[in-house]
Write an enzyme that holds these catalytic residues in place. Structure first.
Site, PDB file in Angstrom:
ATOM      1  N   ASP A  62     -26.575 -47.078 -63.409  1.00  0.00           N
ATOM      2  CA  ASP A  62     -25.510 -46.109 -63.113  1.00  0.00           C
ATOM      3  C   ASP A  62     -25.574 -44.941 -64.097  1.00  0.00           C
ATOM      4  OD1 ASP A  62     -24.566 -47.406 -65.344  1.00  0.00           O
ATOM      5  OD2 ASP A  62     -22.553 -47.760 -64.568  1.00  0.00           O
ATOM      6  N   SER A  63     -26.471 -45.038 -65.090  1.00  0.00           N
ATOM      7  CA  SER A  63     -26.743 -43.887 -65.966  1.00  0.00           C
ATOM      8  C   SER A  63     -27.203 -42.693 -65.138  1.00  0.00           C
ATOM      9  CB  SER A  63     -27.806 -44.251 -67.008  1.00  0.00           C
ATOM     10  OG  SER A  63     -28.915 -44.873 -66.404  1.00  0.00           O
ATOM     11  N   ASP A 101     -27.661 -51.406 -60.343  1.00  0.00           N
ATOM     12  CA  ASP A 101     -26.487 -51.463 -61.204  1.00  0.00           C
ATOM     13  C   ASP A 101     -25.248 -51.301 -60.333  1.00  0.00           C
ATOM     14  OD1 ASP A 101     -25.661 -51.751 -63.781  1.00  0.00           O
ATOM     15  OD2 ASP A 101     -26.161 -49.715 -64.422  1.00  0.00           O
ATOM     16  N   LYS A 131     -26.791 -55.820 -61.469  1.00  0.00           N
ATOM     17  CA  LYS A 131     -26.333 -55.911 -62.866  1.00  0.00           C
ATOM     18  C   LYS A 131     -24.852 -55.551 -62.917  1.00  0.00           C
ATOM     19  CE  LYS A 131     -27.334 -52.755 -66.157  1.00  0.00           C
ATOM     20  NZ  LYS A 131     -25.970 -52.359 -66.583  1.00  0.00           N
ATOM     21  N   GLU A 133     -21.417 -55.235 -65.764  1.00  0.00           N
ATOM     22  CA  GLU A 133     -21.041 -55.142 -67.177  1.00  0.00           C
ATOM     23  C   GLU A 133     -19.861 -56.063 -67.483  1.00  0.00           C
ATOM     24  OE1 GLU A 133     -20.338 -51.083 -68.347  1.00  0.00           O
ATOM     25  OE2 GLU A 133     -22.327 -50.414 -67.691  1.00  0.00           O
ATOM     26  N   GLU A 198     -26.590 -54.318 -75.210  1.00  0.00           N
ATOM     27  CA  GLU A 198     -26.665 -52.888 -75.544  1.00  0.00           C
ATOM     28  C   GLU A 198     -25.811 -52.583 -76.767  1.00  0.00           C
ATOM     29  OE1 GLU A 198     -25.957 -50.150 -72.318  1.00  0.00           O
ATOM     30  OE2 GLU A 198     -25.989 -48.419 -73.670  1.00  0.00           O
TER      31      GLU A 198
HETATM   32  O1  KIV Z   1     -27.268 -47.652 -66.436  1.00  0.00           O
HETATM   33  C1  KIV Z   1     -28.139 -47.908 -67.259  1.00  0.00           C
HETATM   34  O2  KIV Z   1     -29.068 -47.134 -67.459  1.00  0.00           O
HETATM   35  C2  KIV Z   1     -28.031 -49.165 -68.006  1.00  0.00           C
HETATM   36  C3  KIV Z   1     -29.061 -49.535 -68.977  1.00  0.00           C
HETATM   37  C4  KIV Z   1     -29.663 -48.594 -69.830  1.00  0.00           C
HETATM   38  C5  KIV Z   1     -29.002 -50.890 -69.507  1.00  0.00           C
HETATM   39  O3  KIV Z   1     -27.119 -49.880 -67.786  1.00  0.00           O
END
Ligand code: KIV
Length: 311
Positions: A62-63, A101, A131, A133, A198
């Site tokens: 989600d970055s 994510d 993934k 959080e 992280e």
């Molecule tokens: O969204 C992301 O890029 C991340 C990672 C860098 C672990 O969650």
């Protein structure tokens, strides 16, 4: 435009057979002490390069809200946007494990809603795992029951930016470290297949890595994890911001692209692009009608007939 056909399976572009990375394969890597390489990617071209470079796990993080869409944090990205990017990555990747994510808000309510959203990533976008959080043990159990492999994410969890008051290293006291370890154990027991750690002290990540049977993948968590992940744009200097301490820049794509684009602009402004060789030509008789020399382009004309638009 040149089109590249990319059917699933078969050999790599280099001709060597591909062994697909699966979740059990990552567990086996931990057992054998082989380190896992992971990277984020968000589009077809980048994912192809990352996959062909042999990275084991590609996270559609989600970055992307920040590095691709220009938001200030990761909170705004939607399920539909994440699905859109996950599909593009899926089309590119043959070897790496593709992980989606789950964005903020897509799993923070009822467990059933989280499962339904995760199903969309698998069914509609081809993700092989999701993934999430935080220590969401009940959701991890439900996803595992639904046959969806889950990667947990603890420590600095960017979706909690407002609660944390910024992006700060977590678990810096003995109590906070113990809490993080307890959360890590609970996620693993609930069925998480991998754990991302992280922004935590190296010592805390090392201890969790030694204690868990599932692989840990670190980002800003020191070298003792079972693998490492970075944001692709950090790796190649495409973030327009000073890097965090844990980032190593392996290339300067910003400088490369800026120079290429400037060069192109100058060539256009000076009529140095395109050249005659980069132009299509009329066949000889038509050239004659226009008063051009009919003789000097036959070879080019024949070539054009074969190469028009990359056929
Ligand atoms: O969204 C992301 O890029 C991340 C990672 C860098 C672990 O969650």
């Amino acid at each position: 435009m040149s089109l590249t056909n990319f059917p699933g399976g078969g050999p790599s572009p280099a001709g060597t057979p591909i062994t697909k990375v699966t979740m059990p394969a990552l567990a086996e890597m931990k057992r054998q002490g082989k380190l896992i390489s992971a990277l984020t990617a968000y589009d077809y071209a980048t994912s192809r390069l990352v996959d062909e470079a042999g990275i084991d796990l590609i996270l559609v993080g989600d970055s992307l809200a920040m590095v691709v869409l220009g938001h200030d944090n990761t909170l705004a990205v939607t399920v539909d946007e994440m699905l859109h990017h996950t599909r593009a990555v899926r089309r590119a990747v043959r070897r790496a494990l593709v992980v989606a994510d789950m964005p903020f808000g897509s799993y923070h309510g009822a467990v059933a809603e989280g499962v339904a959203n995760a199903v969309r990533f698998v069914k509609e976008a081809g993700a092989e795992a999701v993934k999430i959080e935080g220590p969401r043990v009940e959701l991890v159990r439900a996803l595992t029951d639904a046959q969806i492999p889950v990667i947990g994410h603890l420590g600095l969890t960017p979706q909690s930016v407002h609660r944390m008051g910024g992006y700060r290293v977590q678990a810096r006291t003995a109590e906070a470290g113990a809490r993080l370890r307890a959360d890590a154990h609970e996620l693993a027991e609930a069925g998480a297949s991998v754990l991302v750690l992280e922004g935590v002290p190296r010592e805390v990540a090392a201890r969790i890595t030694a204690e868990l049977s599932i692989p840990t993948i670190g980002i800003g968590a020191g070298p003792d994890c079972d693998g490492q992940i970075l944001v692709f744009h950090d790796l190649v200097n495409m973030t327009f911001a000073p890097p965090a301490k844990f980032v190593r820049r392996y290339a300067d794509a910003a400088a490369l692209i800026r120079s290429a684009v400037e060069h192109y602009r100058e060539d256009v402004e000076h009529r140095a692009f395109p050249s005659d060789e980069e132009s299509y030509h009329l066949p000889a008789p038509a050239r004659k009608v226009l008063g051009a020399d009919p003789n000097d382009t036959d070879a080019v004309v024949n070539q054009d007939a074969l190469q028009d638009f990359g056929a």
